[in-house]
Scaffold this active site. Structure first.
Site, PDB file in Angstrom:
ATOM      1  N   LYS A   1       0.633  -1.246   0.303  1.00 51.94           N
ATOM      2  CA  LYS A   1      -0.202   0.160  -0.525  1.00 51.94           C
ATOM      3  C   LYS A   1       0.759   0.820  -0.022  1.00 51.94           C
ATOM      4  CE  LYS A   1      -3.871  -1.943   2.018  1.00 51.94           C
ATOM      5  NZ  LYS A   1      -5.452  -1.521   2.828  1.00 51.94           N
TER       6      LYS A   1
ATOM      7  N   ARG B   1      -3.791  -9.780   5.066  1.00 49.98           N
ATOM      8  CA  ARG B   1      -4.379  -9.975   3.807  1.00 49.98           C
ATOM      9  C   ARG B   1      -3.766  -9.582   2.559  1.00 49.98           C
ATOM     10  NH1 ARG B   1      -6.627  -6.530   0.521  1.00 49.98           N
ATOM     11  NH2 ARG B   1      -8.090  -6.838  -1.485  1.00 49.98           N
TER      12      ARG B   1
END
Length: 274
Positions: free
Chosen positions: A221, A255
């Site tokens: 991210k 995740r």
């Protein structure tokens, strides 16, 4: 700590891995990489062989500023893949990344095991009751606004206090709808600045007071690549560093895009002991 996934009791004593299978053309890292069903099946098989305990299927990109996707288009992208995965990998535990109750219902009817909702039920008032009917585990994420507007909602008087209030309310709503297995996702990158993301990670262990498993989604991210002045392709090393911190903060599910590397991280974490 356990999850009831289609009658299989998943023990979370050892942290688990959720592999990301994006079915969208515009996801920030791997959008469009799997261009056909055969490619998706190969990616799924590789993730399962590398140690993924769940496969998380998303047909609506939640990256900041993502385009709107109609319910019909989301269903078209998703449901055939669910059917194919269940046919080829009947033991796989499929997580469905959606905020729409009808999509959740259709996927659960086809064998999916859990629902991953970035809106925690705010996106569709029928979501909680739908999940409750199936007794499926439910991932509820903290977010303000929508993927299109969330970065306009990063003004908090008390970041952790706001997240605590949010989860307290949403857990109660889930219980009222007979949802037994709730998983908390603090929502890294969703309505949070780079600095707020790191503050949240530093204090993530405080979420354990809810006595619910915590899912961490930081893989590749912008909180990593913007800090390091790089891009998602070069953010694996930073991702692994944050995964270790998340595990030390008590996270039970990672995740991830990179399953093998996450599995190695968990093995090292487990070797450290309590």
């Amino acid at each position: 700590m356990t999850l009831n996934c289609n009658g299989f009791l998943m023990d979370l004593q050892v942290p688990k891995i959720m592999g990301i299978l994006n079915l969208t053309p515009d996801s920030f890292y791997d959008g469009g990489k799997a261009k056909d069903l055969d490619s998706l099946l190969k990616r799924a098989e590789a993730m399962l062989n590398a140690g993924a305990h769940f496969l998380d299927l998303g047909a609506y990109s939640s990256r900041p500023g993502a385009d709107f996707v109609s319910e019909d288009e989301e269903a078209r992208r998703l449901l055939g893949v669910v059917e194919a995965l269940m046919q080829h990998f009947p033991e796989a535990l499929l997580s469905i990344d959606t905020f729409r109750a009808k999509i959740a219902q259709e996927a659960l009817d086809r064998g999916a095991a859990l629902i991953n909702d970035i809106t925690a039920g705010h996106g569709d008032e029928a979501m909680l009751s739908t999940v409750g009917k199936y007794l499926a585990p439910y991932v509820m994420m903290h977010m303000r606004g929508t993927p299109q507007t969330m970065q306009q909602h990063t003004d908090y008087d008390d970041l952790m206090g706001s997240i605590f209030k949010y989860f307290s309310e949403r857990i109660q709503a889930a219980y009222l709808n007979q949802i037994q297995d709730v998983i908390l996702d603090p929502g890294y990158g969703f309505a949070k600045t780079l600095e707020q993301n790191y503050k949240l990670l530093k204090h993530a262990s405080e979420l354990l007071v809810f006595e619910k498993p915590v899912l961490t989604g930081v893989s590749r991210k912008s909180m990593i690549y913007k800090l390091l002045d790089t891009d998602p392709e070069k953010a694996l090393n930073g991702t692994t560093a944050l995964h270790m911190i998340a595990l030390q903060q008590g996270s039970k599910i990672l995740r991830v895009h990179d399953v093998a590397e996450a599995a190695e991280c968990i093995r090292i974490y487990e070797m450290l002991g309590p």
